[in-house]
Design an enzyme around this catalytic site. Structure first.
Site, PDB file in Angstrom:
ATOM      1  N   ASN A  82     -16.787 -40.674  50.727  1.00  0.00           N
ATOM      2  CA  ASN A  82     -16.246 -39.344  51.007  1.00  0.00           C
ATOM      3  C   ASN A  82     -16.878 -38.362  50.033  1.00  0.00           C
ATOM      4  OD1 ASN A  82     -14.496 -37.294  52.037  1.00  0.00           O
ATOM      5  ND2 ASN A  82     -13.160 -37.577  50.259  1.00  0.00           N
ATOM      6  N   HIS A 121     -15.997 -34.828  48.011  1.00  0.00           N
ATOM      7  CA  HIS A 121     -14.827 -34.029  47.636  1.00  0.00           C
ATOM      8  C   HIS A 121     -15.280 -32.891  46.729  1.00  0.00           C
ATOM      9  CE1 HIS A 121     -10.615 -33.252  46.845  1.00  0.00           C
ATOM     10  NE2 HIS A 121     -10.912 -33.145  45.571  1.00  0.00           N
ATOM     11  N   SER A 167     -18.028 -34.341  44.110  1.00  0.00           N
ATOM     12  CA  SER A 167     -18.131 -35.776  43.820  1.00  0.00           C
ATOM     13  C   SER A 167     -18.267 -36.547  45.128  1.00  0.00           C
ATOM     14  CB  SER A 167     -16.850 -36.296  43.139  1.00  0.00           C
ATOM     15  OG  SER A 167     -16.490 -35.494  42.043  1.00  0.00           O
ATOM     16  N   ASP A 208      -8.650 -39.560  47.568  1.00  0.00           N
ATOM     17  CA  ASP A 208      -9.659 -39.038  46.613  1.00  0.00           C
ATOM     18  C   ASP A 208      -9.688 -39.817  45.303  1.00  0.00           C
ATOM     19  OD1 ASP A 208     -10.192 -37.056  48.474  1.00  0.00           O
ATOM     20  OD2 ASP A 208      -8.771 -35.645  47.580  1.00  0.00           O
TER      21      ASP A 208
HETATM   22  C1  GRF Z   1     -16.465 -29.743  52.120  1.00  0.00           C
HETATM   23  O1  GRF Z   1     -16.182 -28.800  51.134  1.00  0.00           O
HETATM   24  C2  GRF Z   1     -16.160 -31.118  51.630  1.00  0.00           C
HETATM   25  O2  GRF Z   1     -16.347 -31.279  50.264  1.00  0.00           O
HETATM   26  C3  GRF Z   1     -14.692 -31.263  51.947  1.00  0.00           C
HETATM   27  O3  GRF Z   1     -14.523 -30.589  53.160  1.00  0.00           O
HETATM   28  C4  GRF Z   1     -15.529 -29.602  53.320  1.00  0.00           C
HETATM   29  C5  GRF Z   1     -16.217 -29.891  54.612  1.00  0.00           C
HETATM   30  O4  GRF Z   1     -17.169 -28.931  54.951  1.00  0.00           O
HETATM   31  N1  GRF Z   1     -14.326 -32.659  51.963  1.00  0.00           N
HETATM   32  P1  GRF Z   1     -18.210 -29.232  56.129  1.00  0.00           P
HETATM   33  O5  GRF Z   1     -17.391 -29.501  57.391  1.00  0.00           O
HETATM   34  O6  GRF Z   1     -19.004 -30.419  55.725  1.00  0.00           O
HETATM   35  O7  GRF Z   1     -19.038 -28.015  56.256  1.00  0.00           O
END
Ligand code: GRF
Length: 316
Positions: A108, A110, A137, A146
């Site tokens: 994932n 984050h 991260s 997370d």
């Molecule tokens: C990103 O900021 C990611 O870190 C978080 O959700 C957002 C997704 O944005 N988990 P996208 O759909 O990849 O543009």
């Protein structure tokens, strides 16, 4: 090069998914995207992926139990042949069954420097705390939100006057670079000599009275004050090979293994007829089988007294 197959789960615009997908267009990228799935059939990222010729799946989770919906996504991932899952803005908590099914195979991204700011509103929380740096991260997904082991991070300086939006936009640039790089390293890590050595080490040192030494530049494992039962050959004399060397358990076994699968088994130079080289760098390793081999090799060299004690212990 056999590319690792990755399924990407999104919920919205999918800019991280796009970054993974564009990076995967490079010939030397070690992964390919085999499916982009969303819990919203109208997620903009799905149209983008489809236009790039990637298989997509979109279905709303509404009205379904969590585990039930996750099972639908799981089936799509398996049908697409995914070996790994990359969550990219997938705004769903995952059921324990789903997480367990992709243990050590799901990442994932984050938008914070974990372990700080798990959950939502990460950018505002970093600004409110007066942090000098925010960031992003990539971590392995475990049952806790997370929380899994962090594989890579990029710090991003917070500027005076930054708002959550301006900071998020800058962190997103860092996310797009971090994710593909970290995913590429992750899918190839099981071919890295250090990772392979560690794995052998874990198994070898779990054997009774085992110890590690270095001999002829090779890490090796033996019975304390006794004989050696396993070696790890890493690029020996520049051969580019990572392999496990163990004792065979029967006469002629070396020859029959090599005949059976010459891509995996080989005769290790200078070791004689009673040892077999097993390539570890071919991608898929059957670690249960390798552990059995290491144990059998340990038994070959263990003093009778120790073996006797082991057999008695096993009877109980
Ligand atoms: C990103 O900021 C990611 O870190 C978080 O959700 C957002 C997704 O944005 N988990 P996208 O759909 O990849 O543009």
């Amino acid at each position: 090069m056999q590319k690792a197959k990755v399924g990407v789960l999104i919920s919205g615009r999918g800019s991280n998914m796009a970054a993974l997908l564009y990076a995967a267009k490079a010939d030397d990228c070690p992964y390919e995207i085999v499916l982009v799935a969303a819990n919203d059939p109208d997620a903009p990222g799905l149209a983008l992926a489809a236009a790039e010729g990637i298989a997509t799946f979109g279905q709303s989770h509404k009205g379904m139990k969590r585990a039930e919906f996750d099972a639908v996504i799981d089936a799509q991932l398996r049908a697409a042949g995914a070996d790994y899952v990359a969550l990219a803005g997938y705004m769903r908590l995952l059921s324990p069954e789903f997480v367990a099914g992709w243990e050590n195979r799901m990442l994932n991204i984050h938008p914070s420097l974990l372990p700080r700011y798990k959950g939502l509103d990460t950018h505002q929380r970093a600004i409110d705390a007066g942090d000098a740096f925010a960031g992003c991260s990539v971590h392995i997904v475990t049952a806790e939100l997370d929380d899994g082991p962090v594989l890579g991070q990029t710090p991003v300086a917070i500027l005076p006057g930054d708002t959550a939006d301006s900071l998020a936009a800058r962190i997103l640039i860092a996310e797009h670079q971090l994710y593909s790089r970290t995913l590429a390293a992750f899918v190839t890590r099981e071919r890295q000599p250090d990772w392979l050595l560690n794995k052998v080490r874990e198994i070898a040192l779990a054997q009774p009275q085992a110890e590690e030494t270095l001999s002829h530049g090779m890490p090796c494992f033996g019975i304390a004050k006794g004989k050696k039962f396993a070696w790890v050959s890493r690029d020996h004399h520049g051969d580019g090979i990572t392999a496990l060397l163990v004792k065979t358990t029967a006469p002629d076994e070396q020859a029959s293994l090599i005949e059976m699968d010459p891509d995996i088994y080989y005769r290790p130079a200078y070791f004689g007829d009673e040892w077999i080289g097993i390539r570890l760098d071919r991608g898929e390793n059957d670690w249960d089988h390798l552990a059995t081999r290491i144990r059998a090799s340990w038994r070959q060299v263990a003093p009778k007294k120790l073996l006797g004690l082991m057999d008695i212990a096993e009877e109980f």
